[in-house]
Design a protein around this motif. Structure first.
Motif, PDB file in Angstrom:
ATOM      1  N   LEU A  47      -0.773  -0.982   6.363  1.00  0.00           N
ATOM      2  CA  LEU A  47      -1.814  -2.015   6.399  1.00  0.00           C
ATOM      3  C   LEU A  47      -3.189  -1.404   6.649  1.00  0.00           C
ATOM      4  O   LEU A  47      -4.185  -1.786   6.027  1.00  0.00           O
ATOM      5  CB  LEU A  47      -1.501  -3.051   7.483  1.00  0.00           C
ATOM      6  N   LEU A  48      -3.240  -0.454   7.552  1.00  0.00           N
ATOM      7  CA  LEU A  48      -4.512   0.201   7.865  1.00  0.00           C
ATOM      8  C   LEU A  48      -5.024   1.051   6.705  1.00  0.00           C
ATOM      9  O   LEU A  48      -6.204   1.390   6.653  1.00  0.00           O
ATOM     10  CB  LEU A  48      -4.362   1.060   9.118  1.00  0.00           C
ATOM     11  N   GLU A  49      -4.139   1.362   5.773  1.00  0.00           N
ATOM     12  CA  GLU A  49      -4.539   2.106   4.563  1.00  0.00           C
ATOM     13  C   GLU A  49      -4.890   1.167   3.409  1.00  0.00           C
ATOM     14  O   GLU A  49      -5.150   1.621   2.297  1.00  0.00           O
ATOM     15  CB  GLU A  49      -3.406   3.043   4.132  1.00  0.00           C
ATOM     16  N   GLY A  50      -4.871  -0.155   3.678  1.00  0.00           N
ATOM     17  CA  GLY A  50      -5.258  -1.115   2.650  1.00  0.00           C
ATOM     18  C   GLY A  50      -4.112  -1.687   1.847  1.00  0.00           C
ATOM     19  O   GLY A  50      -4.337  -2.300   0.802  1.00  0.00           O
ATOM     20  N   LYS A  51      -2.873  -1.511   2.320  1.00  0.00           N
ATOM     21  CA  LYS A  51      -1.706  -2.028   1.588  1.00  0.00           C
ATOM     22  C   LYS A  51      -1.386  -3.461   2.023  1.00  0.00           C
ATOM     23  O   LYS A  51      -1.860  -3.938   3.052  1.00  0.00           O
ATOM     24  CB  LYS A  51      -0.487  -1.130   1.843  1.00  0.00           C
ATOM     25  N   SER A  52      -0.537  -4.130   1.248  1.00  0.00           N
ATOM     26  CA  SER A  52      -0.077  -5.475   1.577  1.00  0.00           C
ATOM     27  C   SER A  52       1.070  -5.420   2.580  1.00  0.00           C
ATOM     28  O   SER A  52       1.761  -4.401   2.704  1.00  0.00           O
ATOM     29  CB  SER A  52       0.396  -6.207   0.318  1.00  0.00           C
ATOM     30  N   LEU A  53       1.270  -6.530   3.287  1.00  0.00           N
ATOM     31  CA  LEU A  53       2.395  -6.622   4.219  1.00  0.00           C
ATOM     32  C   LEU A  53       3.608  -7.124   3.452  1.00  0.00           C
ATOM     33  O   LEU A  53       3.587  -8.220   2.881  1.00  0.00           O
ATOM     34  CB  LEU A  53       2.037  -7.584   5.362  1.00  0.00           C
ATOM     35  N   LEU A  54       4.672  -6.313   3.437  1.00  0.00           N
ATOM     36  CA  LEU A  54       5.903  -6.673   2.745  1.00  0.00           C
ATOM     37  C   LEU A  54       6.952  -7.126   3.751  1.00  0.00           C
ATOM     38  O   LEU A  54       6.928  -6.734   4.925  1.00  0.00           O
ATOM     39  CB  LEU A  54       6.435  -5.483   1.950  1.00  0.00           C
ATOM     40  N   ALA A  55       7.888  -7.938   3.298  1.00  0.00           N
ATOM     41  CA  ALA A  55       8.922  -8.483   4.180  1.00  0.00           C
ATOM     42  C   ALA A  55       9.724  -7.387   4.871  1.00  0.00           C
ATOM     43  O   ALA A  55      10.104  -7.532   6.036  1.00  0.00           O
ATOM     44  CB  ALA A  55       9.853  -9.381   3.375  1.00  0.00           C
ATOM     45  N   VAL A  56       9.974  -6.296   4.178  1.00  0.00           N
ATOM     46  CA  VAL A  56      10.797  -5.227   4.750  1.00  0.00           C
ATOM     47  C   VAL A  56      10.162  -4.619   5.998  1.00  0.00           C
ATOM     48  O   VAL A  56      10.872  -4.095   6.868  1.00  0.00           O
ATOM     49  CB  VAL A  56      11.061  -4.130   3.682  1.00  0.00           C
ATOM     50  N   GLY A  57       8.850  -4.698   6.133  1.00  0.00           N
ATOM     51  CA  GLY A  57       8.176  -4.123   7.301  1.00  0.00           C
ATOM     52  C   GLY A  57       7.983  -5.084   8.443  1.00  0.00           C
ATOM     53  O   GLY A  57       7.413  -4.727   9.485  1.00  0.00           O
ATOM     54  N   LEU A  58       8.462  -6.305   8.293  1.00  0.00           N
ATOM     55  CA  LEU A  58       8.280  -7.332   9.311  1.00  0.00           C
ATOM     56  C   LEU A  58       9.381  -7.263  10.359  1.00  0.00           C
ATOM     57  O   LEU A  58      10.567  -7.218  10.036  1.00  0.00           O
ATOM     58  CB  LEU A  58       8.286  -8.708   8.640  1.00  0.00           C
ATOM     59  N   VAL A  59       8.988  -7.264  11.637  1.00  0.00           N
ATOM     60  CA  VAL A  59       9.942  -7.193  12.750  1.00  0.00           C
ATOM     61  C   VAL A  59      10.244  -8.589  13.293  1.00  0.00           C
ATOM     62  O   VAL A  59      11.396  -8.923  13.562  1.00  0.00           O
ATOM     63  CB  VAL A  59       9.402  -6.289  13.881  1.00  0.00           C
ATOM     64  N   SER A  60       9.215  -9.408  13.469  1.00  0.00           N
ATOM     65  CA  SER A  60       9.424 -10.762  13.981  1.00  0.00           C
ATOM     66  C   SER A  60       8.257 -11.648  13.595  1.00  0.00           C
ATOM     67  O   SER A  60       7.168 -11.162  13.259  1.00  0.00           O
ATOM     68  CB  SER A  60       9.582 -10.760  15.508  1.00  0.00           C
ATOM     69  N   ALA A  61       8.493 -12.971  13.634  1.00  0.00           N
ATOM     70  CA  ALA A  61       7.451 -13.948  13.334  1.00  0.00           C
ATOM     71  C   ALA A  61       7.581 -15.117  14.296  1.00  0.00           C
ATOM     72  O   ALA A  61       8.677 -15.645  14.480  1.00  0.00           O
ATOM     73  CB  ALA A  61       7.571 -14.434  11.893  1.00  0.00           C
ATOM     74  N   THR A  62       6.484 -15.494  14.937  1.00  0.00           N
ATOM     75  CA  THR A  62       6.482 -16.622  15.861  1.00  0.00           C
ATOM     76  C   THR A  62       5.358 -17.587  15.488  1.00  0.00           C
ATOM     77  O   THR A  62       4.345 -17.195  14.912  1.00  0.00           O
ATOM     78  CB  THR A  62       6.286 -16.156  17.314  1.00  0.00           C
ATOM     79  N   GLY A  63       5.561 -18.851  15.835  1.00  0.00           N
ATOM     80  CA  GLY A  63       4.544 -19.852  15.554  1.00  0.00           C
ATOM     81  C   GLY A  63       5.015 -20.863  14.528  1.00  0.00           C
ATOM     82  O   GLY A  63       5.976 -20.626  13.793  1.00  0.00           O
ATOM     83  N   ALA A  64       4.324 -22.009  14.482  1.00  0.00           N
ATOM     84  CA  ALA A  64       4.634 -23.062  13.515  1.00  0.00           C
ATOM     85  C   ALA A  64       3.558 -23.052  12.445  1.00  0.00           C
ATOM     86  O   ALA A  64       2.583 -23.787  12.516  1.00  0.00           O
ATOM     87  CB  ALA A  64       4.698 -24.417  14.212  1.00  0.00           C
ATOM     88  N   PHE A  65       3.731 -22.210  11.442  1.00  0.00           N
ATOM     89  CA  PHE A  65       2.724 -22.067  10.394  1.00  0.00           C
ATOM     90  C   PHE A  65       3.324 -22.408   9.034  1.00  0.00           C
ATOM     91  O   PHE A  65       4.533 -22.326   8.819  1.00  0.00           O
ATOM     92  CB  PHE A  65       2.144 -20.652  10.371  1.00  0.00           C
ATOM     93  N   GLY A  66       2.463 -22.805   8.136  1.00  0.00           N
ATOM     94  CA  GLY A  66       2.871 -23.112   6.779  1.00  0.00           C
ATOM     95  C   GLY A  66       2.336 -22.077   5.812  1.00  0.00           C
ATOM     96  O   GLY A  66       1.550 -21.193   6.182  1.00  0.00           O
ATOM     97  N   LYS A  67       2.740 -22.191   4.564  1.00  0.00           N
ATOM     98  CA  LYS A  67       2.248 -21.297   3.520  1.00  0.00           C
ATOM     99  C   LYS A  67       0.735 -21.430   3.404  1.00  0.00           C
ATOM    100  O   LYS A  67       0.198 -22.532   3.314  1.00  0.00           O
ATOM    101  CB  LYS A  67       2.909 -21.650   2.194  1.00  0.00           C
ATOM    102  N   GLY A  68       0.033 -20.294   3.445  1.00  0.00           N
ATOM    103  CA  GLY A  68      -1.419 -20.287   3.357  1.00  0.00           C
ATOM    104  C   GLY A  68      -2.131 -20.328   4.687  1.00  0.00           C
ATOM    105  O   GLY A  68      -3.355 -20.204   4.737  1.00  0.00           O
ATOM    106  N   ASP A  69      -1.379 -20.480   5.785  1.00  0.00           N
ATOM    107  CA  ASP A  69      -2.000 -20.526   7.105  1.00  0.00           C
ATOM    108  C   ASP A  69      -2.430 -19.130   7.562  1.00  0.00           C
ATOM    109  O   ASP A  69      -1.839 -18.110   7.163  1.00  0.00           O
ATOM    110  CB  ASP A  69      -1.036 -21.106   8.136  1.00  0.00           C
ATOM    111  N   PRO A  70      -3.432 -19.060   8.441  1.00  0.00           N
ATOM    112  CA  PRO A  70      -3.837 -17.768   9.003  1.00  0.00           C
ATOM    113  C   PRO A  70      -2.865 -17.321  10.101  1.00  0.00           C
ATOM    114  O   PRO A  70      -2.390 -18.143  10.894  1.00  0.00           O
ATOM    115  CB  PRO A  70      -5.225 -18.051   9.586  1.00  0.00           C
ATOM    116  N   VAL A  71      -2.570 -16.045  10.111  1.00  0.00           N
ATOM    117  CA  VAL A  71      -1.691 -15.471  11.139  1.00  0.00           C
ATOM    118  C   VAL A  71      -2.297 -14.177  11.661  1.00  0.00           C
ATOM    119  O   VAL A  71      -3.059 -13.504  10.954  1.00  0.00           O
ATOM    120  CB  VAL A  71      -0.275 -15.182  10.587  1.00  0.00           C
ATOM    121  N   ALA A  72      -1.969 -13.847  12.906  1.00  0.00           N
ATOM    122  CA  ALA A  72      -2.346 -12.551  13.484  1.00  0.00           C
ATOM    123  C   ALA A  72      -1.211 -11.568  13.227  1.00  0.00           C
ATOM    124  O   ALA A  72      -0.034 -11.936  13.295  1.00  0.00           O
ATOM    125  CB  ALA A  72      -2.605 -12.690  14.972  1.00  0.00           C
TER     126      ALA A  72
END
Length: 380
Positions: free
Chosen positions: A300-325
């Protein structure tokens, strides 16, 4: 660069996406109240030329209220009368644009917006997706304020500012505001014969803004003026979009922007991409948090996209298109972005390889969770 129109020509030549705003005084004949077919055909000819050169063009068009009032035999009294005129006139306006574009083999699409559509984030995202899809299909979107249902609380009040918000929404490079004058002057040239034309504005200072005046009362229609045009130019400049203020009356004869043609070019204050990233990173409150692994954080710091394979966890009640940290393994926020999955679906694909995503989701959604274009880094 010389200020004889070459700046304007260069701005158009370098633009990828153009928003063209056309006011009532240019589309509707003040004597008859009918569509000025000659001028409309001239305008569509220019737009068709730009599109053949590879540009995408969106039109923001006034005129529905004026055309509806003519058909109803009244200019309308109060908000209800204007809304009734708009309801009648909008179909006439779209028919005129469709007819003018038909010889160029261009399809038009009607989009009616209120202020909520460009200032409420979810509606903004939906509108942007629709407009972008139309542009990619080679269609000419014709946008107007939804005067039939808009109240004073949700109205723009003039299409100059609506056009600027649309330019901001779609990441336009150039906003063209066609007027009944050929740009900005040091004073109103209709009442001050010695007023000096201002061909180029590097920054919108208080001194520049003080030169603006209100609408042309002599035209008998329209709600804008140079004041609203400069307000629109400021919105566009902050979004990385240049603004060109030019006379629309000469375009019916085939005169285009170039040497000897007067206009005013107002430079953007930033780039389109930088403005968009700033909006994501500084103006939107996150609806959730995504924790990524170390390799994904580095990517990410090199300008790449976030892919599902690199995701460890997700919290919050967000929908498609919502902002996330987006957090690194240590819990430090490294970016903010607009997520492409809602919380429920994202929980199904956390850490899942791209080849296995469709099976996990039950549909083909793609491996990108947050695209690099929709991601603003918090630190380098």
């Amino acid at each position: 660069m010389a200020d004889d129109g070459s700046r304007s020509a260069a701005a158009i030549a370098g633009a990828r996406r153009i928003v063209l705003k056309v006011g009532s005084s240019l589309l509707v004949d003040s004597g008859t109240g009918a569509v000025d077919r000659t001028r409309l055909e001239g305008l569509t000819g220019h737009v068709a030329d730009w599109m053949r050169e590879g540009r995408q063009v969106l039109v923001v068009s006034s005129g529905a209220v004026a055309l509806g009032a003519r058909r109803l035999g009244t200019r309308g009294v109060g908000l209800e009368g204007k809304q009734a005129s708009a309801a009648v006139g909008q179909s006439l306006l779209m028919a005129a644009w469709a007819s003018a574009f038909a010889p160029h083999d261009r399809i038009t699409a009607q989009i009616l917006l209120t202020r909520d559509d460009t200032e409420t984030r979810r509606r903004w995202l939906n509108a942007r997706a629709t407009v972008s899809a139309l542009l990619d299909l080679g269609v000419v979107p014709v946008i107007n304020e939804n005067d039939t249902v808009a109240t004073d609380e949700i109205r723009y009040g003039d299409n100059d500012r609506l056009a600027a918000r649309v330019a901001q929404m779609i990441g336009a490079d150039l906003l063209i505001l066609l007027s009944d004058v050929d740009g900005l002057y040091s004073a109103d040239p209709r009442t001050h014969p010695g007023a000096v034309h201002i061909p180029h504005v590097g920054a919108l200072t208080p001194a520049i803004e003080a030169m603006a005046t209100g609408p042309n009362a002599g035209a008998g229609m329209g709600t804008g003026g140079m004041t609203t045009k400069l307000m629109a130019a400021r919105i566009a400049a902050d979004a990385g979009c240049a603004t060109l203020i030019a006379a629309g009356r000469s375009m019916e004869t085939g005169v285009t922007f170039g040497t000897g043609t007067r206009s005013t070019l107002i430079e953007p204050a930033t780039t389109v991409q930088a403005a968009y990233k700033q909006w994501i990173g500084g103006s939107l409150a996150p609806r959730g948090e995504l924790v990524v692994d170390a390799g994904c954080a580095d990517a990410l710091l090199e300008g790449k996209s976030l892919l599902a394979v690199g995701l460890v966890s997700a919290t919050g009640a967000f929908g498609k298109g919502d902002p996330v940290a987006i957090l690194d393994p240590g819990g430090a926020e490294i970016a903010r972005g607009l997520v492409r999955y809602d919380a429920g679906d994202l929980s199904k694909i956390t850490g899942v390889r791209s080849a296995d995503l469709a099976a996990a989701l039950g549909y083909e959604g793609g491996p990108v969770v947050v695209h690099a274009d929709d991601l603003a880094l918090r630190r380098a």
